[in-house]
Design a protein around this motif. Structure first.
Motif, PDB file in Angstrom:
ATOM      1  N   TYR A   9       0.845  -1.198   0.000  1.00 46.37           N
ATOM      2  CA  TYR A   9       0.000   0.000   0.000  1.00 46.37           C
ATOM      3  C   TYR A   9       0.870   1.234   0.000  1.00 46.37           C
ATOM      4  O   TYR A   9       2.077   1.164   0.236  1.00 46.37           O
ATOM      5  CB  TYR A   9      -0.895   0.050   1.244  1.00 46.37           C
ATOM      6  N   SER A  49       2.354   4.381   1.805  1.00 42.46           N
ATOM      7  CA  SER A  49       2.699   4.452   3.227  1.00 42.46           C
ATOM      8  C   SER A  49       1.815   5.432   3.984  1.00 42.46           C
ATOM      9  O   SER A  49       1.754   5.398   5.205  1.00 42.46           O
ATOM     10  CB  SER A  49       4.167   4.838   3.389  1.00 42.46           C
ATOM     11  N   HIS A  61      -9.352  -0.529  10.137  1.00 44.68           N
ATOM     12  CA  HIS A  61      -8.361  -1.486  10.633  1.00 44.68           C
ATOM     13  C   HIS A  61      -7.362  -0.828  11.565  1.00 44.68           C
ATOM     14  O   HIS A  61      -6.183  -1.114  11.504  1.00 44.68           O
ATOM     15  CB  HIS A  61      -7.610  -2.131   9.459  1.00 44.68           C
ATOM     16  N   GLN A  90      -4.603  -2.947  14.058  1.00 47.55           N
ATOM     17  CA  GLN A  90      -4.826  -4.375  13.847  1.00 47.55           C
ATOM     18  C   GLN A  90      -3.525  -5.123  14.095  1.00 47.55           C
ATOM     19  O   GLN A  90      -2.470  -4.712  13.617  1.00 47.55           O
ATOM     20  CB  GLN A  90      -5.301  -4.598  12.404  1.00 47.55           C
ATOM     21  N   PHE A 112      -2.875  -7.172   6.135  1.00 46.17           N
ATOM     22  CA  PHE A 112      -1.856  -6.350   6.799  1.00 46.17           C
ATOM     23  C   PHE A 112      -0.940  -7.268   7.596  1.00 46.17           C
ATOM     24  O   PHE A 112      -1.135  -7.435   8.798  1.00 46.17           O
ATOM     25  CB  PHE A 112      -2.516  -5.314   7.721  1.00 46.17           C
ATOM     26  N   THR A 155      -1.375  -2.838  11.670  1.00 41.91           N
ATOM     27  CA  THR A 155      -1.516  -1.433  11.280  1.00 41.91           C
ATOM     28  C   THR A 155      -1.230  -0.540  12.480  1.00 41.91           C
ATOM     29  O   THR A 155      -1.201  -0.991  13.618  1.00 41.91           O
ATOM     30  CB  THR A 155      -2.950  -1.132  10.802  1.00 41.91           C
ATOM     31  N   ARG A 170      -2.612   2.759   9.115  1.00 43.60           N
ATOM     32  CA  ARG A 170      -1.682   2.616   7.996  1.00 43.60           C
ATOM     33  C   ARG A 170      -0.958   1.279   8.109  1.00 43.60           C
ATOM     34  O   ARG A 170      -0.651   0.818   9.222  1.00 43.60           O
ATOM     35  CB  ARG A 170      -0.674   3.764   8.004  1.00 43.60           C
ATOM     36  N   ASP A 171      -0.658   0.673   6.974  1.00 47.76           N
ATOM     37  CA  ASP A 171      -0.040  -0.645   6.961  1.00 47.76           C
ATOM     38  C   ASP A 171       1.403  -0.557   7.441  1.00 47.76           C
ATOM     39  O   ASP A 171       2.215   0.170   6.858  1.00 47.76           O
ATOM     40  CB  ASP A 171      -0.102  -1.211   5.535  1.00 47.76           C
ATOM     41  N   SER A 174       4.178  -1.670   4.755  1.00 44.66           N
ATOM     42  CA  SER A 174       4.431  -0.653   3.728  1.00 44.66           C
ATOM     43  C   SER A 174       5.254   0.493   4.289  1.00 44.66           C
ATOM     44  O   SER A 174       6.167   1.010   3.644  1.00 44.66           O
ATOM     45  CB  SER A 174       3.115  -0.092   3.197  1.00 44.66           C
TER      46      SER A 174
END
Lengths: 298, 317
Positions: free
Chosen positions: A52, A54, A61, A64, A76, A80, A85-86, A89
């Motif tokens: 994904y 950044s 999520h 998570q 993910f 996250t 945000r992942d 990534s």
């Protein structure tokens, strides 16, 4: 990798093969080297590797956990952060910043430091004294504090943090180079180059400098990792990369309030810093062994 | 007799030494007026104990330092710092320590070619390599050594490399600063034989600095004995070893070990220490240790006098 590297007895092996042959004798250095290669590739290919963007926030999520923990999902893999945000990534994108910090800081500090140190080693005493006293003054400040002050003057940003760290590192190279130069200059081979008619420039760069490089390379490799650490520290203190930037130290700082609730948000950036720094240090040791002809066997 | 290639007259070198913050700097006379001539194909040995100015003399002849006083004439040119660069090809040096005198980062080929790179800019790389390979053979090394690093060689081999490098520019004068004293005895003779052979072939003039009298006896044509920055005796090797006239030379010669265990030993033991060069006593520097010294010796410095066999002593033997 070691099977291809045995140098042929009769012909002179190519410089690269010879280098690899001696480098690969140090196991840790080889692991460090491969990790470093992976790190560089990761930094180079970050936009294509990262699943994904950044900065993309997945509001459904938030926090998570990673995939192997209850509640995690393959969408993910490393979980996250508080804004959804992942993590993966962001870590991949962060490798770019860390790599640039290392490269730029070390190249500024080494090139400047070696030049000043070499000059100081060959300069008349008064100039040498002036240079060394200035370096002593810089060294007298705690390095992170000085970097902080410099960033405060220049304004907080990653570029300014890099400049500040490079200035802080410079004196180490100056001292290291000067000490080696002074030791080498006493030796007969320098005198004999002089008797052969070598000019000052030739003596500085061709005769003396190559013999001073081994400690400088090791110091360079080590401060590559220290630079990453210091940039992370400045980021953590809010004086380096500014928040949306997925810089590892900044990520740590942002996540510190979740340390008890969501361990992955803090652990993964920390782990990334640790492993990268360790790998570069191991590689630095191997580099020194491979580059020093005195450690080679005939 | 052939024209001398090196003429030194009254050569001197002083150093200023700071002796603390406020006190006046002191002058150390490392070399206080030495005269000699050196002819092609001949070897002039300079002997004396540590600190007598032998190595300073070498530094002046090789044009690393400028003499404080006196004149130096090499190959018909008066030596001043402005002509140093042009005279580099005429004088070369071989150092004592073969471990420190070769650049550990350069291969043997690079070491040998460096003088050519600096002084013969128009020479092509192939010509340089050919010259280096020829020289490797001349000093008794093998062709494959061209690509090796100095640390792969033994002391004797390194000294051969150092000699090869010194000869790369076809010098006329070779300064040998104790070239064999760091080597063990069997290697010493090999290196000395190599030097003798090269001298015959290339008509080199050697300035041979040593404190090993057995080596000097084997090797030199003329000998200068130095004591505390001055020459005290100067003669041909035969004359000096047969009939030393200065008490110091006599004492020095009496310390040489002899192979004959039956032969009687007449070892002269000197009392006292070498005076500090910062504080040289008035008169003959050797007077304090000399068993023949009189009042007159402590008042004036004797000059080096005589025709073939020169001696600086008021009471020569």
């Amino acid at each position: 990798m070691s099977d291809q590297a045995t140098p042929a007895a009769a012909t002179r092996p190519s410089a690269l093969r010879e280098f690899w042959y001696y480098f690969s004798e140090n196991r840790g250095a080889v692991y460090g080297f491969w990790f470093f290669v992976a790190f560089v590739l990761c930094a180079a290919l970050a936009p294509w590797l990262a699943p994904y963007d950044s900065a993309e926030q997945f509001r459904d999520h938030i926090l998570q956990p990673p995939v192997w923990q209850e509640g995690g999902s393959w969408a993910f893999p490393l979980g996250t952060d508080p804004l959804g945000r992942d993590m993966l990534s962001r870590l991949i994108a962060g490798s770019r910043f860390s790599f640039f910090v290392g490269v730029i800081v070390v190249s500024i500090a080494v090139s400047g430091g070696v030049m000043i140190g070499l000059l100081s080693g060959f300069a008349p005493r008064w100039l040498d004294t002036i240079i060394m006293r200035i370096m002593d003054i810089i060294l007298a400040f705690p390095s992170l504090l000085l970097a902080l002050v410099l960033v405060a003057i220049l304004g907080p940003s990653l570029t300014n943090a890099m400049i500040a760290i490079a200035i802080v590192f410079q004196p180490h190279y100056v001292r290291l180079t000067r000490a080696s130069v002074l030791a080498e200059r006493q030796k007969d081979y320098v005198t004999s180059a002089r008797i052969a008619g070598a000019g000052l420039w030739r003596m500085m760069f061709v005769t003396v400098l190559p013999n001073c490089l081994a400690p400088i390379i090791v110091q360079g490799a080590l401060s590559f990792s220290t630079a990453i650490l210091d940039a992370a520290a400045l980021g953590f203190l809010g004086m380096g990369a500014q928040p949306p930037t997925p810089e590892w130290g900044t990520m740590l700082a942002e996540a510190r309030e979740f340390i008890l609730r969501a361990w992955w948000v803090v652990t993964f950036p920390g782990l990334a810093i640790l492993v990268t720094v360790l790998a570069i240090n191991l590689m630095g040791d191997g580099l020194r062994d491979a580059l020093d002809p005195k450690l080679k066997r005939s | 007799m052939t024209q001398p290639i090196v003429k030194a007259s009254n050569l001197a070198r002083f150093y200023e030494v700071k002796d603390g913050f406020l006190s006046k700097p002191k002058t150390v006379k490392a070399l206080a007026g030495v005269d000699f001539e050196l002819s092609p194909g001949k070897t002039l040995a300079v002997v004396g104990e540590s600190g007598c100015g032998k190595s300073t003399l070498a530094r002046l002849i090789t044009m690393i330092e400028e003499p404080t006083e006196g004149t130096l004439n090499i190959d018909g040119t008066e030596i001043t710092p402005s002509v140093w660069a042009d005279m580099r090809e005429t004088v070369a040096i071989v150092f004592q320590d073969p471990y420190g005198s070769l650049n550990p980062r350069q291969r043997i080929g690079q070491i040998l070619e460096e003088p050519l790179v600096i002084n013969r800019r128009d020479m092509s790389a192939a010509d340089r390599e050919a010259a280096a390979r020829e020289m490797i053979e001349m000093v008794g090394l093998r062709p494959e050594h061209y690509d090796r690093y100095p640390h792969m060689f033994s002391g004797g081999q390194r000294q051969r490399i150092a000699i090869a490098r010194a000869l790369m520019l076809d010098p006329k004068v070779l300064v040998l600063d104790e070239p064999v004293s760091a080597l063990d005895v069997s290697i010493q003779s090999q290196i000395l034989n190599l030097l003798v052979e090269l001298q015959d072939r290339l008509d080199l003039a050697y300035l041979f600095i040593s404190h090993d009298l057995s080596v000097v006896k084997h090797f030199a044509d003329d000998v200068i004995v130095m004591y505390l920055a001055r020459a005290v005796e100067k003669a041909s090797k035969e004359t000096l070893f047969e009939t030393p006239r200065h008490p110091y030379s006599k004492a020095l010669l009496s310390t040489t070990p002899h192979a004959d265990p039956e032969g009687k030993k007449e070892r002269i033991k000197l009392e006292g220490e070498l005076p500090s060069p910062m504080n040289v006593p008035l008169g003959c520097a050797f007077a304090a240790r000399c068993w023949l010294a009189t009042e007159a010796c402590r008042k004036s410095v004797p000059n080096l006098e005589g025709t073939d066999h020169k001696v600086a002593c008021l009471h020569p033997l």
